[in-house]
Design a protein around this motif. Structure first.
Motif, PDB file in Angstrom:
ATOM      1  N   LEU A   1       1.864  -0.415 -10.661  1.00 39.46           N
ATOM      2  CA  LEU A   1       2.800   1.093 -10.691  1.00 39.46           C
ATOM      3  C   LEU A   1       3.071   1.247  -9.068  1.00 39.46           C
ATOM      4  O   LEU A   1       2.115   1.115  -8.370  1.00 39.46           O
ATOM      5  CB  LEU A   1       2.110   2.270 -11.375  1.00 39.46           C
ATOM      6  N   VAL A   2       4.146   0.935  -8.861  1.00 42.61           N
ATOM      7  CA  VAL A   2       4.358   1.462  -7.029  1.00 42.61           C
ATOM      8  C   VAL A   2       6.252   1.828  -7.674  1.00 42.61           C
ATOM      9  O   VAL A   2       6.455   1.595  -8.761  1.00 42.61           O
ATOM     10  CB  VAL A   2       4.391  -0.037  -6.402  1.00 42.61           C
ATOM     11  N   GLN A   3       6.771   3.012  -6.390  1.00 41.45           N
ATOM     12  CA  GLN A   3       7.827   4.144  -6.349  1.00 41.45           C
ATOM     13  C   GLN A   3       8.602   3.107  -6.306  1.00 41.45           C
ATOM     14  O   GLN A   3       8.222   1.656  -4.908  1.00 41.45           O
ATOM     15  CB  GLN A   3       7.534   4.540  -5.842  1.00 41.45           C
ATOM     16  N   ALA A   4      10.086   3.200  -6.498  1.00 49.45           N
ATOM     17  CA  ALA A   4      10.851   2.261  -5.855  1.00 49.45           C
ATOM     18  C   ALA A   4      11.004   1.438  -4.319  1.00 49.45           C
ATOM     19  O   ALA A   4      10.781   3.077  -4.059  1.00 49.45           O
ATOM     20  CB  ALA A   4      12.110   2.872  -6.348  1.00 49.45           C
ATOM     21  N   GLY A   5      11.452   0.509  -3.994  1.00 45.60           N
ATOM     22  CA  GLY A   5      11.174   0.176  -2.250  1.00 45.60           C
ATOM     23  C   GLY A   5       9.830   0.501  -1.907  1.00 45.60           C
ATOM     24  O   GLY A   5       9.937  -0.358  -0.909  1.00 45.60           O
ATOM     25  N   GLY A   6       9.107   0.549  -2.786  1.00 41.83           N
ATOM     26  CA  GLY A   6       7.475   0.260  -2.134  1.00 41.83           C
ATOM     27  C   GLY A   6       7.673  -1.621  -2.394  1.00 41.83           C
ATOM     28  O   GLY A   6       8.165  -1.982  -2.890  1.00 41.83           O
ATOM     29  N   SER A   7       6.207  -2.227  -2.141  1.00 41.00           N
ATOM     30  CA  SER A   7       6.083  -3.542  -2.195  1.00 41.00           C
ATOM     31  C   SER A   7       4.971  -3.645  -3.293  1.00 41.00           C
ATOM     32  O   SER A   7       3.693  -3.107  -3.401  1.00 41.00           O
ATOM     33  CB  SER A   7       5.555  -4.961  -0.790  1.00 41.00           C
ATOM     34  N   LEU A   8       4.708  -5.247  -4.248  1.00 39.49           N
ATOM     35  CA  LEU A   8       3.625  -5.685  -4.320  1.00 39.49           C
ATOM     36  C   LEU A   8       3.820  -7.322  -4.609  1.00 39.49           C
ATOM     37  O   LEU A   8       4.033  -7.972  -3.925  1.00 39.49           O
ATOM     38  CB  LEU A   8       3.437  -5.026  -5.662  1.00 39.49           C
TER      39      LEU A   8
ATOM     40  N   TYR B   1       1.414 -24.052 -18.536  1.00 39.14           N
ATOM     41  CA  TYR B   1       0.864 -23.567 -18.664  1.00 39.14           C
ATOM     42  C   TYR B   1       1.589 -21.990 -18.654  1.00 39.14           C
ATOM     43  O   TYR B   1       1.962 -21.823 -17.473  1.00 39.14           O
ATOM     44  CB  TYR B   1      -0.416 -23.615 -18.561  1.00 39.14           C
ATOM     45  N   TRP B   2       1.142 -20.874 -19.398  1.00 37.56           N
ATOM     46  CA  TRP B   2       1.147 -19.590 -18.888  1.00 37.56           C
ATOM     47  C   TRP B   2      -0.039 -18.442 -19.042  1.00 37.56           C
ATOM     48  O   TRP B   2      -0.984 -18.752 -19.059  1.00 37.56           O
ATOM     49  CB  TRP B   2       1.609 -19.561 -20.470  1.00 37.56           C
ATOM     50  N   GLY B   3      -0.169 -17.828 -17.552  1.00 38.79           N
ATOM     51  CA  GLY B   3      -0.476 -16.534 -17.781  1.00 38.79           C
ATOM     52  C   GLY B   3      -0.630 -15.794 -18.482  1.00 38.79           C
ATOM     53  O   GLY B   3      -0.170 -15.623 -19.381  1.00 38.79           O
ATOM     54  N   GLN B   4      -1.290 -14.615 -19.025  1.00 34.80           N
ATOM     55  CA  GLN B   4      -1.626 -13.922 -20.151  1.00 34.80           C
ATOM     56  C   GLN B   4      -0.834 -12.900 -19.322  1.00 34.80           C
ATOM     57  O   GLN B   4      -0.201 -11.674 -20.631  1.00 34.80           O
ATOM     58  CB  GLN B   4      -3.118 -13.230 -19.973  1.00 34.80           C
ATOM     59  N   GLY B   5      -0.235 -12.743 -18.172  1.00 37.00           N
ATOM     60  CA  GLY B   5       0.631 -10.982 -17.875  1.00 37.00           C
ATOM     61  C   GLY B   5      -0.292 -10.525 -17.542  1.00 37.00           C
ATOM     62  O   GLY B   5      -1.366 -10.425 -17.674  1.00 37.00           O
ATOM     63  N   THR B   6       1.043  -9.787 -16.352  1.00 32.45           N
ATOM     64  CA  THR B   6       0.504  -8.361 -15.238  1.00 32.45           C
ATOM     65  C   THR B   6       1.770  -7.583 -15.878  1.00 32.45           C
ATOM     66  O   THR B   6       2.557  -7.780 -15.223  1.00 32.45           O
ATOM     67  CB  THR B   6       0.504  -8.735 -14.177  1.00 32.45           C
ATOM     68  N   GLN B   7       1.070  -6.154 -15.856  1.00 32.43           N
ATOM     69  CA  GLN B   7       2.874  -5.519 -15.460  1.00 32.43           C
ATOM     70  C   GLN B   7       2.781  -4.630 -14.721  1.00 32.43           C
ATOM     71  O   GLN B   7       2.073  -4.666 -13.814  1.00 32.43           O
ATOM     72  CB  GLN B   7       2.042  -3.855 -16.665  1.00 32.43           C
ATOM     73  N   VAL B   8       4.096  -4.873 -14.218  1.00 29.12           N
ATOM     74  CA  VAL B   8       4.720  -4.629 -13.060  1.00 29.12           C
ATOM     75  C   VAL B   8       5.618  -3.125 -13.480  1.00 29.12           C
ATOM     76  O   VAL B   8       6.703  -3.278 -14.101  1.00 29.12           O
ATOM     77  CB  VAL B   8       5.664  -5.101 -11.957  1.00 29.12           C
ATOM     78  N   THR B   9       5.871  -2.078 -13.009  1.00 28.98           N
ATOM     79  CA  THR B   9       6.346  -0.740 -12.939  1.00 28.98           C
ATOM     80  C   THR B   9       6.408  -0.146 -12.086  1.00 28.98           C
ATOM     81  O   THR B   9       5.908   0.069 -10.893  1.00 28.98           O
ATOM     82  CB  THR B   9       5.112   0.397 -13.666  1.00 28.98           C
ATOM     83  N   VAL B  10       8.078   0.167 -12.126  1.00 28.55           N
ATOM     84  CA  VAL B  10       8.151   0.452 -10.532  1.00 28.55           C
ATOM     85  C   VAL B  10       9.098   1.956 -10.879  1.00 28.55           C
ATOM     86  O   VAL B  10      10.253   1.896 -11.926  1.00 28.55           O
ATOM     87  CB  VAL B  10       9.761   0.061  -9.987  1.00 28.55           C
ATOM     88  N   SER B  11       8.592   3.089 -10.347  1.00 31.86           N
ATOM     89  CA  SER B  11       8.998   4.730 -10.679  1.00 31.86           C
ATOM     90  C   SER B  11      10.141   4.625  -9.491  1.00 31.86           C
ATOM     91  O   SER B  11      10.580   4.477  -8.470  1.00 31.86           O
ATOM     92  CB  SER B  11       8.521   5.388 -11.047  1.00 31.86           C
ATOM     93  N   SER B  12      11.352   5.096 -10.095  1.00 35.21           N
ATOM     94  CA  SER B  12      12.270   5.975  -9.530  1.00 35.21           C
ATOM     95  C   SER B  12      12.286   8.015  -8.630  1.00 35.21           C
ATOM     96  O   SER B  12      11.182   7.947  -9.154  1.00 35.21           O
ATOM     97  CB  SER B  12      13.455   6.161 -10.981  1.00 35.21           C
TER      98      SER B  12
END
Length: 121
Positions: A11-18, A110-121
């Motif tokens: 989880l990251v705020q808008a404008g942030g980085s991951l 091949y595919w990974g299992q997935g990772t959630q990215v959530t960007v809050s406003s």
């Protein structure tokens, strides 16, 4: 068999980085390409960025200039640096790779299992 293991979502705020990472392991002879797709709720899975063994990269228009894909060939790992994140970047991010396994002539997906990215406003 080949496994893709992702890490780095959150989880990251808008404008942030991951930074996302994905490591491939298993019966790998060579890797043709590695990259990232994403799928938001109610939407189709879409290509975000990919990098070929030659170093050529492709980006979705929506992320060009904000995201950067890179790979460490020695470690069979691909990275996605995501800067200036926006709420519309919220999705499950999937690692993808086209791999020629030992004893095979053609690349397989091949595919990974997935990772959630959530960007809050």
């Amino acid at each position: 068999q080949v496994q893709l293991v992702e890490s780095g979502g959150g989880l990251v705020q808008a404008g942030g980085s991951l930074r996302l990472s994905c490591a491939a392991s298993g019966s790998i002879y060579s890797i043709h390409l590695m990259g990232w797709y994403r799928q938001a709720p109610g939407k189709q899975r879409e290509l975000v960025a990919r990098i070929f063994s030659s170093g050529t990269t492709n980006y979705a228009d929506s992320v060009r200039g904000r995201f950067a894909v890179s790979r460490d060939n020695a470690k069979n790992t691909v990275f996605l640096q995501m800067n200036n994140l926006k709420p519309e970047d919220t999705a499950v991010y999937y690692c993808h790779s086209a791999v020629i396994s030992t004893g095979s002539w053609h690349p397989a997906d091949y595919w990974g299992q997935g990772t959630q990215v959530t960007v809050s406003s």
